[in-house]
Design a protein around this motif. Structure first.
Motif, PDB file in Angstrom:
ATOM      1  N   HIS A 278      65.887-105.170  16.190  1.00 47.21           N
ATOM      2  CA  HIS A 278      66.398-104.638  15.695  1.00 47.21           C
ATOM      3  C   HIS A 278      67.889-104.076  15.640  1.00 47.21           C
ATOM      4  O   HIS A 278      67.086-102.424  15.482  1.00 47.21           O
ATOM      5  N   GLY A 279      68.570-104.010  16.151  1.00 49.41           N
ATOM      6  CA  GLY A 279      69.342-102.643  16.269  1.00 49.41           C
ATOM      7  C   GLY A 279      69.426-102.622  17.694  1.00 49.41           C
ATOM      8  O   GLY A 279      68.835-102.164  18.994  1.00 49.41           O
ATOM      9  N   GLY A 280      70.540-102.355  18.498  1.00 48.44           N
ATOM     10  CA  GLY A 280      71.058-101.831  19.860  1.00 48.44           C
ATOM     11  C   GLY A 280      71.234-102.420  21.239  1.00 48.44           C
ATOM     12  O   GLY A 280      71.298-102.063  22.105  1.00 48.44           O
ATOM     13  N   LEU A 281      71.284-104.159  20.559  1.00 50.44           N
ATOM     14  CA  LEU A 281      71.817-105.072  21.558  1.00 50.44           C
ATOM     15  C   LEU A 281      73.095-104.793  21.855  1.00 50.44           C
ATOM     16  O   LEU A 281      74.048-104.592  21.815  1.00 50.44           O
ATOM     17  N   PRO A 282      73.285-104.827  23.334  1.00 49.50           N
ATOM     18  CA  PRO A 282      74.646-105.022  24.220  1.00 49.50           C
ATOM     19  C   PRO A 282      75.542-105.954  24.462  1.00 49.50           C
ATOM     20  O   PRO A 282      75.013-107.172  23.888  1.00 49.50           O
ATOM     21  N   ASP A 283      76.542-106.265  24.243  1.00 45.40           N
ATOM     22  CA  ASP A 283      77.122-107.793  24.784  1.00 45.40           C
ATOM     23  C   ASP A 283      76.512-108.211  24.934  1.00 45.40           C
ATOM     24  O   ASP A 283      76.555-109.756  25.177  1.00 45.40           O
TER      25      ASP A 283
ATOM     26  N   VAL B  57      66.240-101.054  31.208  1.00 43.17           N
ATOM     27  CA  VAL B  57      65.566-101.055  30.050  1.00 43.17           C
ATOM     28  C   VAL B  57      66.465-100.794  28.989  1.00 43.17           C
ATOM     29  O   VAL B  57      66.683 -99.393  29.115  1.00 43.17           O
ATOM     30  N   VAL B  58      66.802-101.569  28.032  1.00 38.95           N
ATOM     31  CA  VAL B  58      67.876-100.464  26.902  1.00 38.95           C
ATOM     32  C   VAL B  58      66.818-101.173  25.651  1.00 38.95           C
ATOM     33  O   VAL B  58      67.138-100.840  24.148  1.00 38.95           O
ATOM     34  N   ALA B  59      65.784-102.185  25.407  1.00 38.57           N
ATOM     35  CA  ALA B  59      64.942-102.065  24.381  1.00 38.57           C
ATOM     36  C   ALA B  59      64.054-102.553  24.855  1.00 38.57           C
ATOM     37  O   ALA B  59      64.055-103.440  25.629  1.00 38.57           O
ATOM     38  N   LYS B  60      63.076-102.962  23.887  1.00 39.46           N
ATOM     39  CA  LYS B  60      61.793-103.243  23.877  1.00 39.46           C
ATOM     40  C   LYS B  60      61.895-104.897  23.054  1.00 39.46           C
ATOM     41  O   LYS B  60      61.675-104.108  21.937  1.00 39.46           O
ATOM     42  N   ALA B  61      61.349-105.987  22.977  1.00 37.64           N
ATOM     43  CA  ALA B  61      61.617-107.127  22.251  1.00 37.64           C
ATOM     44  C   ALA B  61      60.106-106.841  21.720  1.00 37.64           C
ATOM     45  O   ALA B  61      59.311-107.026  22.710  1.00 37.64           O
TER      46      ALA B  61
ATOM     47  N   ALA C  15      68.636-109.823  16.999  1.00 37.24           N
ATOM     48  CA  ALA C  15      68.131-110.988  16.689  1.00 37.24           C
ATOM     49  C   ALA C  15      67.284-111.351  17.157  1.00 37.24           C
ATOM     50  O   ALA C  15      66.169-110.243  17.598  1.00 37.24           O
ATOM     51  N   GLU C  16      67.244-112.717  17.153  1.00 33.52           N
ATOM     52  CA  GLU C  16      65.476-113.116  16.813  1.00 33.52           C
ATOM     53  C   GLU C  16      65.555-114.703  18.237  1.00 33.52           C
ATOM     54  O   GLU C  16      65.839-114.352  18.420  1.00 33.52           O
TER      55      GLU C  16
END
Length: 185
Positions: free
Chosen positions: A144-149, A95-99, A65-66
């Protein structure tokens, strides 16, 4: 009278700091653990007329997502960040991702929209333009990829007039009926 002055003297520095009556709103956006309610946007008020708001994200596909974050800075205002990271975390967790910053731009809110300078990094300071009552700083972030619910977007804290302030953690989840990510509470 002299004793009273001696007793009150240590309290003066504490009383001098009472001029800032800012009380932050709810720092964590979600009001329930399941975060079931869709929200179109969220505004967080900061001192000196500054605000930070989040808009509904643009879902690219499930897991990507953006996001849009908008800072409004009144004429004469300056905002500095305590960090340059926009982290995606498990709800109140690691942290699961860095935007990634896709674009950062500014424009006066009382000016017509026109081409503006777009940068691809978090600036050191947000400064209001002299020709506008309020300057809009808009950041577009991408994961881009890896976002949880269900996840949080932790925005950097800010420094306004030499004081540090936390900024709201915006909360998101996947809404299967909409096939999209959305702000939730």
């Amino acid at each position: 009278m002299r004793r009273l002055a001696l007793l009150a003297a240590p309290l003066l520095p504490a009383l001098a700091g009472c001029g800032n009556d800012y009380q932050p709103e709810q720092l964590y956006m979600a009001t329930t653990p399941d975060c079931r309610e869709w929200v179109d946007g969220s505004i967080f008020q900061l001192p000196e007329g500054v605000s930070a708001s989040a808009t509904s994200p643009v879902t690219l596909e499930k897991g990507s997502a953006e996001f849009g974050i908008i800072y409004l800075v009144p004429r004469g205002g300056k905002v500095q960040f305590t960090t340059r990271a926009y982290n995606v975390t498990q709800p109140k967790g690691p942290v699961v991702a860095k935007a990634k910053v896709l674009s950062y731009y500014q424009r006066g809110t009382n000016n017509r929209a026109e081409m503006v300078e777009v940068i691809e990094a978090v600036p050191g300071m947000l400064i209001a333009v002299a020709t506008a009552d309020v300057t809009q700083w808009r950041v577009r972030l991408g994961v881009h990829g890896g976002l949880p619910d269900r996840f949080d977007l932790v925005t950097p804290g800010v420094i306004i007039d030499g004081e540090r302030y936390p900024v709201r953690t915006f909360t998101y989840r996947w809404f299967p009926e909409r096939k999209a990510y959305g702000l939730c509470r």
